[in-house]
Design an enzyme around this catalytic site. Structure first.
Site, PDB file in Angstrom:
ATOM      1  N   ASP A 250      10.832 -16.060   4.874  1.00 55.34           N
ATOM      2  CA  ASP A 250       9.936 -14.952   4.536  1.00 55.34           C
ATOM      3  C   ASP A 250       9.963 -14.269   3.446  1.00 55.34           C
ATOM      4  O   ASP A 250       9.322 -13.696   2.852  1.00 55.34           O
ATOM      5  CB  ASP A 250       9.928 -14.154   5.788  1.00 55.34           C
ATOM      6  CG  ASP A 250       8.541 -13.315   5.901  1.00 55.34           C
ATOM      7  OD1 ASP A 250       7.567 -13.643   5.138  1.00 55.34           O
ATOM      8  OD2 ASP A 250       8.469 -12.250   6.605  1.00 55.34           O
TER       9      ASP A 250
ATOM     10  N   ASP B 195      -1.338 -10.955   0.358  1.00 60.06           N
ATOM     11  CA  ASP B 195       0.246 -11.359  -0.398  1.00 60.06           C
ATOM     12  C   ASP B 195      -0.445 -11.759  -1.865  1.00 60.06           C
ATOM     13  O   ASP B 195       0.654 -12.089  -2.233  1.00 60.06           O
ATOM     14  CB  ASP B 195       0.628 -12.095   0.334  1.00 60.06           C
ATOM     15  CG  ASP B 195       2.514 -11.791   0.370  1.00 60.06           C
ATOM     16  OD1 ASP B 195       2.749 -10.973  -0.181  1.00 60.06           O
ATOM     17  OD2 ASP B 195       2.985 -12.828   0.629  1.00 60.06           O
TER      18      ASP B 195
ATOM     19  N   LYS C 201       6.731 -14.494  10.882  1.00 59.63           N
ATOM     20  CA  LYS C 201       6.369 -13.163  11.025  1.00 59.63           C
ATOM     21  C   LYS C 201       5.712 -12.802  12.537  1.00 59.63           C
ATOM     22  O   LYS C 201       5.162 -13.728  13.047  1.00 59.63           O
ATOM     23  CB  LYS C 201       5.368 -12.426  10.107  1.00 59.63           C
ATOM     24  CG  LYS C 201       5.830 -12.608   8.871  1.00 59.63           C
ATOM     25  CD  LYS C 201       4.735 -12.209   7.753  1.00 59.63           C
ATOM     26  CE  LYS C 201       5.145 -11.793   6.428  1.00 59.63           C
ATOM     27  NZ  LYS C 201       6.236 -10.774   6.029  1.00 59.63           N
TER      28      LYS C 201
ATOM     29  N   ARG D  40       9.872 -13.864  -3.907  1.00 59.13           N
ATOM     30  CA  ARG D  40      11.108 -14.241  -5.238  1.00 59.13           C
ATOM     31  C   ARG D  40      11.161 -15.590  -5.509  1.00 59.13           C
ATOM     32  O   ARG D  40      11.570 -15.797  -6.664  1.00 59.13           O
ATOM     33  CB  ARG D  40      12.145 -13.174  -4.579  1.00 59.13           C
ATOM     34  CG  ARG D  40      12.919 -13.963  -3.431  1.00 59.13           C
ATOM     35  CD  ARG D  40      13.878 -12.967  -2.692  1.00 59.13           C
ATOM     36  NE  ARG D  40      13.246 -11.898  -1.811  1.00 59.13           N
ATOM     37  CZ  ARG D  40      13.939 -10.844  -1.056  1.00 59.13           C
ATOM     38  NH1 ARG D  40      15.124 -11.161  -1.115  1.00 59.13           N
ATOM     39  NH2 ARG D  40      13.144 -10.206  -0.367  1.00 59.13           N
TER      40      ARG D  40
ATOM     41  N   GLU E 252       9.825 -15.440   0.395  1.00 65.41           N
ATOM     42  CA  GLU E 252       9.284 -16.516  -0.438  1.00 65.41           C
ATOM     43  C   GLU E 252       8.615 -15.987  -1.778  1.00 65.41           C
ATOM     44  O   GLU E 252       8.672 -16.652  -2.698  1.00 65.41           O
ATOM     45  CB  GLU E 252       8.178 -17.044   0.312  1.00 65.41           C
ATOM     46  CG  GLU E 252       6.616 -16.263   0.154  1.00 65.41           C
ATOM     47  CD  GLU E 252       6.546 -15.084   0.908  1.00 65.41           C
ATOM     48  OE1 GLU E 252       7.497 -14.677   1.691  1.00 65.41           O
ATOM     49  OE2 GLU E 252       5.750 -14.333   0.341  1.00 65.41           O
TER      50      GLU E 252
HETATM   51  N1  BES Z   1       4.943 -10.347   1.665  1.00 68.31           N
HETATM   52  C1  BES Z   1       5.999  -9.815   2.289  1.00 68.31           C
HETATM   53  C2  BES Z   1       6.236  -8.275   1.926  1.00 68.31           C
HETATM   54  C3  BES Z   1       5.237  -7.382   2.704  1.00 68.31           C
HETATM   55  C4  BES Z   1       5.379  -6.519   3.889  1.00 68.31           C
HETATM   56  C5  BES Z   1       4.011  -7.190   2.011  1.00 68.31           C
HETATM   57  C6  BES Z   1       4.365  -5.662   4.348  1.00 68.31           C
HETATM   58  C7  BES Z   1       3.121  -6.148   2.390  1.00 68.31           C
HETATM   59  C8  BES Z   1       3.450  -5.513   3.734  1.00 68.31           C
HETATM   60  C9  BES Z   1       7.052 -10.643   1.895  1.00 68.31           C
HETATM   61  O1  BES Z   1       7.184 -11.971   1.508  1.00 68.31           O
HETATM   62  C10 BES Z   1       8.177 -10.432   3.129  1.00 68.31           C
HETATM   63  O2  BES Z   1       7.972 -11.052   4.059  1.00 68.31           O
HETATM   64  N2  BES Z   1       9.349  -9.778   2.758  1.00 68.31           N
HETATM   65  C11 BES Z   1      10.396  -9.676   3.734  1.00 68.31           C
HETATM   66  C12 BES Z   1      11.557  -9.883   2.870  1.00 68.31           C
HETATM   67  C13 BES Z   1      12.747  -9.981   3.951  1.00 68.31           C
HETATM   68  C14 BES Z   1      12.573 -11.217   4.764  1.00 68.31           C
HETATM   69  C15 BES Z   1      14.230 -10.155   3.081  1.00 68.31           C
HETATM   70  C16 BES Z   1      10.287  -8.292   4.145  1.00 68.31           C
HETATM   71  O3  BES Z   1       9.884  -7.447   3.615  1.00 68.31           O
HETATM   72  O4  BES Z   1      10.413  -8.232   5.482  1.00 68.31           O
HETATM   73 ZN    ZN Z   2       5.168 -12.467   0.889  1.00 67.50          ZN
HETATM   74 MN    MN Z   3       7.221 -13.303   3.129  1.00 63.47          MN
END
Ligand code: BES
Ligand code: ZN
Ligand code: MN
Length: 490
Positions: A341, A282, A271, A345, A343
């Site tokens: 990222d 998270d 990220k 799921r 992760e």
């Molecule tokens: N933990 C994040 C989602 C998240 C984002 C929670 C912002 C709280 C605030 C999750 O693991 C993630 O990184 N999701 C990605 C998925 C994508 C790579 C398909 C996302 O939302 O960008």
């Molecule tokens: Zn996450």
């Molecule tokens: Mn993630």
């Protein structure tokens, strides 16, 4: 705040009496003794208090209590859980600033569609959180606690026994939500998967739940390929936590699954560093499940509830899982990793698979799963996905009554194309468009329960900044909703 509920608190024990006043309500129908009511009426009249939203005036007077604080809440017809939450946050702030060691709150207004009991519970539970702060790491003056005792005066007079019953309930809910907030706010270096498991174990012991913790060896034995893949980049061992509440009278079983990523860097698909620190939150889904299990047990809800929590960090390293890897999950289904990222799921799919063993009537997961859900709904509502219209309806109602709304989004198979993989059964990311939905559709591939719901709390589990209703940090969302649902099906 330490709360009590009483229809006739001793005036001498109140430093500041807070009165909620709707716009233009010159003589609110307050459940107070005649003398005190007259004092409030005089206070309103003396300054022509209008009751505009968040208008606040404190007046000192003769006799007890010494101070009366009028808090405006806007139009009477617009009174809602949200409005009351805002008012209570104002009360908490003023009490803390003034160093009022003992306060009372009185409001004559019922939340539309509820009775006095329901409104009392809502106010008491929220009042308990009005001065919430996470301060165990503040070593100086700022960290010094100032304890406030708060008495809630119900909108309609109730007797001592009824007050005690409501208070017990409000305290269980409020303390369970506080636990979730504390877990969420805890820093990632402190709250590792092993520590989260210890905390769950301690909660289980205190509240009469059974608790089983699997360490890495057992997780390997169970072939939880998704959880192990995400864990590979981390030096901290993973854990799989199972909590169980099995009351004898139970006729139904509900499985609650919570995402327990104690820190999400994104892994190899790292990220941006801006706000990465927020990814300590998270594990909020895991927190919600622990808090809900605690409350279910202490409230003795006659439903069997099983909490399932996969937990790990998501970090990059020489041994981390990579884009292009193909992972065999516990279910036997294979997943092509296209983004490390995604992760959440990957760990949830194994937990959803384990849930099958309990043959649940309903299966509900809570997860800070996607940024896309925050894009869709912002911070006011959680995203709700379900394969069962009746379950969706009940959860939306439970969430609304809890004062933490959820909004339904589709989990149609039409979206499955987004996660189609050339080489494996599916890929772990469907890209940006409809990202919250493709994540839900991914989870659905591992669900065998005909009554499943996924609650995406990415936008509601924490606030990036303090707002009118919550301080900065973890909110504890989901606990009150889950409890309402469990009680509705009990
Ligand atoms: N933990 C994040 C989602 C998240 C984002 C929670 C912002 C709280 C605030 C999750 O693991 C993630 O990184 N999701 C990605 C998925 C994508 C790579 C398909 C996302 O939302 O960008
Ligand atoms: Zn996450
Ligand atoms: Mn993630």
């Amino acid at each position: 705040m330490q709360i009590t509920i009483s229809s006739d608190p001793k005036p001498s024990g109140i430093a500041n009496l807070f009165v909620l006043v709707a716009e233009g309500d010159r003589r609110p129908d307050l459940p107070l003794g005649k003398k005190l009511r007259e004092r409030v009426d005089d206070a309103i009249a003396s300054i022509g208090f209008e009751g505009r939203a968040e208008q606040v005036v404190s007046l000192a007077g003769e006799g007890e209590p010494k101070k009366i604080t009028l808090v405006g809440i806007g139009r009477r017809a617009a009174v809602s859980r949200r409005v009351l939450r805002t008012a209570i946050q104002v009360v908490g702030k003023i009490a803390r600033k003034n160093r009022d060691a003992s306060i009372a709150l009185v409001s004559p207004y019922l939340i539309p569609g509820t009775d006095a009991r329901e409104t009392t519970l809502f106010l008491a539970d929220r009042l308990a959180h009005a001065d919430y702060r996470f301060d165990p790491y503040k070593t100086g003056e700022e960290g010094r606690r100032f304890d406030i005792g708060a008495t809630l005066i119900p909108p309609k007079p109730i007797d001592g026994r009824e007050a005690k019953r409501l208070l017990d309930r409000a305290r269980i809910l409020a303390d369970s939500v506080r636990l979730v907030r504390d877990l969420g706010n805890a820093p990632g270096n402190e709250l590792t998967p092993a520590v989260l498991a210890q905390r769950a174990q301690a909660v289980a012991k205190e509240s009469g739940l059974s608790c089983t913790i699997w360490d890495k060896k057992q997780i390997e034995k169970m072939k939880m390929g998704g959880l192990l893949a995400v864990n590979r980049g981390s030096n901290e061992e993973p854990r799989f936590i199972t909590l169980e509440w099995s009351p004898r009278k139970a006729k139904k079983t509900v499985c609650l699954v919570g995402k327990g990523i104690t820190f999400d860097s994104g892994g190899i698909s790292i990220k941006p560093s801006d706000k990465m620190e927020e990814m300590k939150f998270d594990m909020s889904g895991a927190g919600t499940v622990i808090g809900a299990m605690r409350a279910a047990a202490l409230l003795e809800i006659p439903v069997r509830v099983v909490g399932l929590i996969p937990s790990t960090e998501n970090l990059p390293s020489g041994s981390a899982y990579k884009p292009g890897d193909i992972i065999t999950t516990m279910s036997g289904k294979t997943v092509e990793i296209v983004n490390t990222d995604a992760e959440g799921r990957m760990i949830l799919c194994d937990a959803l698979h384990v849930a099958k063993r309990y043959e649940p009537d309903h299966l509900i997961d809570f997860a800070t799963l996607t940024g896309a859900c925050v894009v869709a709904l912002g911070n006011e509502a959680s995203g709700l996905f379900s394969n069962d219209d009746e379950l969706a309806r009940m959860l939306i109602e439970a969430a609304e009554k809890a004062g933490e709304p959820a909004w339904r989004l589709p989990e149609w198979d039409d979206y499955k194309e987004l996660i189609r993989s050339e080489w494996a059964d599916m890929k772990n990311s469907g890209g940006r468009w409809g990202g919250a939905i493709s994540a839900a559709v991914f989870l659905k591939q591992f669900v065998e329960c005909p009554s499943w719901a996924h609650v995406d709390i990415a936008g509601t589990a924490y606030t990036e900044n303090e707002n009118a209703r919550d301080p900065r940090g973890a909110t504890g969302v989901g606990v009150r909703m889950a409890i309402r649902f469990l009680e509705a099906i009990a």
